[in-house]
Motif scaffolding. Structure first.
Motif, PDB file in Angstrom:
ATOM      1  N   UNK A 409       0.810  -1.212   0.000  1.00 54.72           N
ATOM      2  CA  UNK A 409       0.000   0.000   0.000  1.00 54.72           C
ATOM      3  C   UNK A 409       0.847   1.268   0.000  1.00 54.72           C
ATOM      4  N   UNK A 410       0.231   2.352  -0.447  1.00 53.31           N
ATOM      5  CA  UNK A 410       0.856   3.674  -0.345  1.00 53.31           C
ATOM      6  C   UNK A 410       0.737   4.192   1.084  1.00 53.31           C
ATOM      7  N   UNK A 411      -0.404   3.940   1.693  1.00 57.62           N
ATOM      8  CA  UNK A 411      -0.648   4.398   3.059  1.00 57.62           C
ATOM      9  C   UNK A 411      -0.189   3.344   4.060  1.00 57.62           C
ATOM     10  N   UNK A 412       0.620   3.764   5.020  1.00 57.64           N
ATOM     11  CA  UNK A 412       1.125   2.908   6.094  1.00 57.64           C
ATOM     12  C   UNK A 412       1.856   1.670   5.592  1.00 57.64           C
ATOM     13  N   UNK A 413       2.904   1.849   4.798  1.00 52.89           N
ATOM     14  CA  UNK A 413       3.684   0.696   4.352  1.00 52.89           C
ATOM     15  C   UNK A 413       4.558   0.152   5.475  1.00 52.89           C
ATOM     16  N   UNK A 414       4.790  -1.122   5.460  1.00 50.58           N
ATOM     17  CA  UNK A 414       5.736  -1.780   6.368  1.00 50.58           C
ATOM     18  C   UNK A 414       6.671  -2.629   5.524  1.00 50.58           C
ATOM     19  N   UNK A 415       7.982  -2.292   5.487  1.00 51.32           N
ATOM     20  CA  UNK A 415       8.646  -1.217   6.198  1.00 51.32           C
ATOM     21  C   UNK A 415       8.222   0.153   5.679  1.00 51.32           C
ATOM     22  N   UNK A 416       8.716   1.193   6.346  1.00 52.53           N
ATOM     23  CA  UNK A 416       8.313   2.552   5.980  1.00 52.53           C
ATOM     24  C   UNK A 416       8.666   2.854   4.531  1.00 52.53           C
ATOM     25  N   UNK A 417       9.829   2.382   4.084  1.00 53.40           N
ATOM     26  CA  UNK A 417      10.257   2.596   2.704  1.00 53.40           C
ATOM     27  C   UNK A 417      10.306   1.251   1.980  1.00 53.40           C
ATOM     28  N   UNK A 418       9.162   0.853   1.401  1.00 50.92           N
ATOM     29  CA  UNK A 418       9.086  -0.475   0.789  1.00 50.92           C
ATOM     30  C   UNK A 418       9.577  -0.505  -0.650  1.00 50.92           C
ATOM     31  N   UNK A 419       9.918   0.633  -1.210  1.00 49.51           N
ATOM     32  CA  UNK A 419      10.281   0.728  -2.619  1.00 49.51           C
ATOM     33  C   UNK A 419       9.674   1.981  -3.212  1.00 49.51           C
TER      34      UNK A 419
END
Length: 675
Positions: A409-419
């Motif tokens: 998702x764009x909102x609340x990705x885990x990790x914070x920087x997923x790509x």
């Protein structure tokens, strides 16, 4: 001062403190299933990681007001970077029972706490599990201000290369070292004791960096002091009067060349641009950083006044593969070439001064408000330099090879920087919003978002942005935003159309747009009516699985040649026009006709009763032929007219209408005959 340590068991109050630290859940469910931001915030301290934006629960019980950060940088031998630090936090209690102050500080990564003091008196503390727990003599009532000072030292490291604070050579030779920091999302704790979370911004920050001569130290805000320290060392003092999040605090130390210029914008902003660059990159940097002032002007035109107008902007090189928007001083790791090849990076990091540094995400769930906005700013720079076609091409490139399906998702990705998904898909959401609102309202929205006193220099959330956008749109935009933000689904849009009209009768176009995927998206679908000499742009409001709209041309002397679905690419969707698959007249050629034959090409879905008629510009029937039952031809059916009237007379030069009727459904096209 003696070092005072206590055991974890001696701080039993901490358990209650952590239990009281539950983070309020957002209004809507998070999109990760079992792995959510709340999961990470609720884990045992030893089970979390900085890439997930971890911090120690309990630190929300106080508010940091002012911080003085003192660091001494040493390289006692080649390849070894050592620091000795002292930080004083002035804070205010937010809880009548606050007695344990919790800071984030990595344990097991080379940092040792020497002492913690308050008013020159030692305080008991525990440093474990990446947390520094400090016991005050008595509880502080809510609203009470206090301060404490932590002294620490060591050779810092981090669980990931080039995070936290590290030393690396930028060129051959032991003298060509750089010590620099990169703290996003939660690596500040690997080099200094802080609240390593974005929701508590330090109101004022003083950085006092002592470095070996002849090196320079870049930091935040204004340089308010530069003086000799111990023999062979210089102290640089930077002061930031604007609020700053811990992940935006930086240090960059090297044998820099410093060059600067003054940028004055049409809005009256005048600020220095300071560039700390390696000697070998000095000449190239003057080319690659040359557009910075023009970019600041663009930022002010689109987003309002530069947020840190009383301080500066600038760049400091460091050894990293990217760049990082440290407040007022971007750390720049992209190779400088002297060919201006990375203008998008320069613009991206500058835009973060508005979106990320001034407007800081309240939680890491909202990181797209940083990266999506900064990436979209790259497209605005391209548009300003090269025009609308280049802008649309830039946004088409943002879709990527797989439309970010499977990227999370764009909102609340885990990790914070997923790509790249939070960058590129985030920017596409803004691009779509611009198309939906129109330029005037969209750019007014951006200025309002960036400049309103309730948001500027504070923290913001996705919900707040959506609410503001909805106010400008005059409608609820939750159904537009959330499917794009929380799913990786790409809408599949199919357009069908029916064109009716005739001599002296304006064309009527009936357009239907359908979507069948789940979830359904709320979209304003641009439809272009191609009239040949001009194009009419209309909108179909798709609020469910299907929407139909009817458009009537203003005059009868215009003909709709074809209907196009979002040809400019305003929507992040897969689109298909099904009109060509419907029975009807497809093409009249040659047009204009200069010989004695005109071909009417048409399409059949099944065997059908077909009739052909030709009218002149006055609406008089010139030719008529009943073709009877016609079998579909896979290559397309056609009828050739010899440009003679039904009674045998040769058709004169002029404008005509071809009408094909298939089982009672008529389609028409205009054509011209020249003699």
């Amino acid at each position: 001062m003696p070092r005072i340590l206590v055991s974890l068991s001696a701080l039993t109050v901490v358990c209650a403190c952590l239990a009281a630290a539950a983070i309020a859940a957002p209004d809507r469910p998070l999109p990760h299933g079992p792995l959510t931001r709340l999961d990470w915030e609720g884990k045992a301290l030893s089970d979390k990681g900085p890439e997930e934006g971890d911090f120690t629960p309990g630190s929300e019980r106080y508010d940091i007001l002012r911080t003085t950060l003192r660091l001494r940088f040493e390289v006692p031998e080649p390849g070894v970077g050592r620091i000795a630090g002292e930080v004083t936090h002035v804070f205010a209690s937010l809880d009548d029972t606050l007695q344990t102050v919790i800071l984030d500080l990595a344990s097991g990564y080379g940092l040792t706490v020497g002492e913690v003091t308050r008013n020159a008196l030692a305080l008991p503390f525990v440093h474990a599990d990446d947390a520094l727990l400090i016991r005050l003599p008595a509880p502080l009532a809510a609203g009470t201000e206090d301060s404490l000072t932590v002294r620490w030292e060591g050779i810092p490291s981090a669980p990931q290369t080039r995070r936290g604070l590290w030393l690396e050579n930028h060129a051959p030779g032991d003298e060509n070292w750089t010590m620099a920091t990169m703290s996003q999302p939660a690596y500040a704790k690997y080099w200094w004791p802080c609240k390593d979370r974005p929701d508590d911004k330090i109101d004022q920050l003083l950085e006092v960096y002592t470095v070996p001569e002849p090196r320079l130290a870049a930091g935040q805000g204004l340089l308010v002091g530069q003086a000799a320290a111990d023999p062979g060392y210089t102290t640089f003092t930077w002061f930031s009067q604007y609020p700053i999040a811990s992940y935006l605090v930086s240090a960059a130390v090297s044998n820099y060349v410093l060059w600067q210029e003054t940028c004055t914008t049409t809005g009256g902003t005048s600020l220095p641009i300071l560039n700390f660059v390696y000697p070998e990159d000095d000449a190239d940097s003057r080319v690659d950083f040359a557009p910075t002032c023009e970019m600041i002007q663009l930022g002010e035109d689109r987003f309002g006044v530069y947020p840190f107008a009383l301080e500066k902007y600038g760049h400091a090189q460091f050894e990293w593969s990217g760049a990082m928007e440290h407040q007022t001083c971007t750390s720049y790791g992209i190779n400088l070439t002297g060919f201006g090849l990375a203008e998008n990076i320069v613009m991206h990091e500058l835009a973060h001064q508005w979106f990320g540094d001034s407007l800081t995400p309240r939680t890491w769930a909202d990181i797209w408000l940083n990266e999506g906005f900064a990436t979209y700013s790259e497209a605005l720079w391209v548009e300003a330099q090269e025009g609308a076609d280049a802008y649309f091409a830039y946004m088409r490139d943002a879709r990527g090879a797989f439309d970010w399906v499977g990227a999370g998702p764009v909102y609340d990705p885990v990790p914070v920087f997923p790509g790249r998904v939070i960058y590129d898909k985030g920017s596409l959401i803004l691009h779509m919003l611009r198309g939906r609102l129109g330029d005037a309202d969209f750019f007014d929205l951006l200025q309002d978002w960036a400049q309103a006193p309730t948001r500027r220099l504070r923290t913001v959330t996705t919900e707040e942005f959506i609410a503001l956008a909805a106010a400008y749109a005059g409608e609820d935009l939750d159904p537009f935003f959330w499917p794009y933000l929380t799913t990786d689904v790409v809408p599949e849009l199919v357009l069908t159309d029916r064109i009716t009209g005739g001599p002296a009768v304006p064309d009527t176009v009936r357009v239907t747009v359908t979507q069948t995927q789940e979830p359904l998206f709320d979209l304003n679908v641009p439809v272009h009516l191609d009239l040949g000499a001009e194009t009419l742009v209309r909108t179909v409001e798709l609020r469910g699985a299907e929407a139909t709209a009817t458009f009537v041309l203003p005059t009868a002397d215009q003909t709709v040649r074809r209907v196009l679905l979002d040809p400019e690419g305003w929507l992040f969707a897969n689109t298909r026009v099904a009109a060509a698959e419907q029975p009807g007249l497809v093409r009249v050629y040659p047009n204009p006709a200069r010989d004695d034959w005109v071909v009417f090409r048409y399409r059949l879905a099944t065997t059908a009763d077909v009739g052909v008629k030709v009218y002149d510009v006055r609406g008089r029937l010139v030719f008529e032929r009943d073709l009877g039952l016609v079998v579909p031809d896979a290559a397309g059916n056609q009828f050739a007219w010899d440009c003679h009237a039904s009674r045998g007379g040769r058709a004169a030069s002029g404008v005509y209408w071809a009408a094909i009727t298939i089982d009672g459904r008529r389609t028409v096209q205009k054509f011209t005959v020249f003699r």
